[in-house]
Design a protein around this motif. Structure first.
Motif, mmCIF file in Angstrom:
data_model
loop_
_atom_site.group_PDB
_atom_site.id
_atom_site.type_symbol
_atom_site.label_atom_id
_atom_site.label_comp_id
_atom_site.label_asym_id
_atom_site.label_seq_id
_atom_site.Cartn_x
_atom_site.Cartn_y
_atom_site.Cartn_z
ATOM 1 N N ILE A 1 135.300 11.278 2.997
ATOM 2 C CA ILE A 1 136.692 12.296 1.651
ATOM 3 C C ILE A 1 136.483 10.714 0.854
ATOM 4 N N PRO A 2 137.042 11.056 -1.180
ATOM 5 C CA PRO A 2 136.377 10.719 -1.565
ATOM 6 C C PRO A 2 136.952 9.352 -1.850
ATOM 7 N N ALA A 3 137.345 9.289 -0.873
ATOM 8 C CA ALA A 3 138.670 7.614 -0.847
ATOM 9 C C ALA A 3 137.871 6.092 -0.199
ATOM 10 N N GLY A 4 136.266 7.298 0.913
ATOM 11 C CA GLY A 4 135.877 6.617 1.910
ATOM 12 C C GLY A 4 135.804 6.824 3.548
ATOM 13 N N THR A 5 135.435 6.542 4.403
ATOM 14 C CA THR A 5 134.301 7.420 6.040
ATOM 15 C C THR A 5 135.902 7.213 6.972
ATOM 16 N N PHE A 6 135.396 8.119 7.947
ATOM 17 C CA PHE A 6 136.079 8.365 8.856
ATOM 18 C C PHE A 6 135.794 8.883 10.409
ATOM 19 N N ARG A 7 136.243 8.499 11.354
ATOM 20 C CA ARG A 7 135.316 9.076 12.697
ATOM 21 C C ARG A 7 136.421 8.585 13.610
ATOM 22 N N ALA A 8 136.329 9.446 14.820
ATOM 23 C CA ALA A 8 137.259 9.069 16.160
ATOM 24 C C ALA A 8 136.639 10.318 16.961
ATOM 25 N N ASP A 9 137.397 10.578 18.045
ATOM 26 C CA ASP A 9 136.528 10.464 18.945
ATOM 27 C C ASP A 9 137.776 12.424 19.860
ATOM 28 N N ARG A 10 138.401 12.530 19.177
ATOM 29 C CA ARG A 10 138.353 14.034 18.775
ATOM 30 C C ARG A 10 139.511 14.217 17.759
ATOM 31 N N LEU A 11 139.457 15.593 17.908
ATOM 32 C CA LEU A 11 140.200 15.815 16.495
ATOM 33 C C LEU A 11 140.768 17.586 16.921
ATOM 34 N N ASP A 12 142.064 17.177 16.557
ATOM 35 C CA ASP A 12 142.830 18.109 16.523
ATOM 36 C C ASP A 12 143.363 18.960 15.080
ATOM 37 N N ALA A 13 143.277 20.335 15.583
ATOM 38 C CA ALA A 13 144.006 20.795 13.435
ATOM 39 C C ALA A 13 144.542 22.126 14.012
ATOM 40 N N ASP A 14 146.017 22.365 12.090
ATOM 41 C CA ASP A 14 146.175 23.088 13.011
ATOM 42 C C ASP A 14 146.229 23.721 11.364
ATOM 43 N N LEU A 15 145.543 24.759 11.777
ATOM 44 C CA LEU A 15 144.921 25.791 9.804
ATOM 45 C C LEU A 15 146.485 25.853 9.617
ATOM 46 N N ASP A 16 147.327 26.476 9.948
ATOM 47 C CA ASP A 16 148.060 27.486 9.173
ATOM 48 C C ASP A 16 148.621 26.001 8.567
#
Length: 73
Positions: A36-51
């Protein structure tokens, strides 16, 4: 592997991704990393609610912020 990139500096790469169009949810079980403009990220899993436009990172989730780079809308 799914890759997403936006013109405003957001990018993400996720593996093991499944998309449920009816429920408008996305899950990535094979790891995720991005920036993202403010840094970086990482994780084992991603869950997203698109609504809801909400992303949840879990399992060894790490975020590295760069001082002074966070912009508030």
């Amino acid at each position: 592997t799914m890759r997403m990139e936006a013109a405003d500096g957001y990018r993400m790469r996720a593996s093991g991704v499944s998309l449920d169009l009816r429920d408008k949810t996305l899950a990535g079980k094979g790891g995720v990393d991005g920036a993202i403009p403010a840094g970086t990220f990482r994780a084992d899993r991603l869950d997203a609610d698109l609504d809801e436009r909400r992303i949840t990172l879990s399992g060894n989730a790490r975020l590295r912020m760069e001082p002074g780079k966070l912009r508030m809308p």
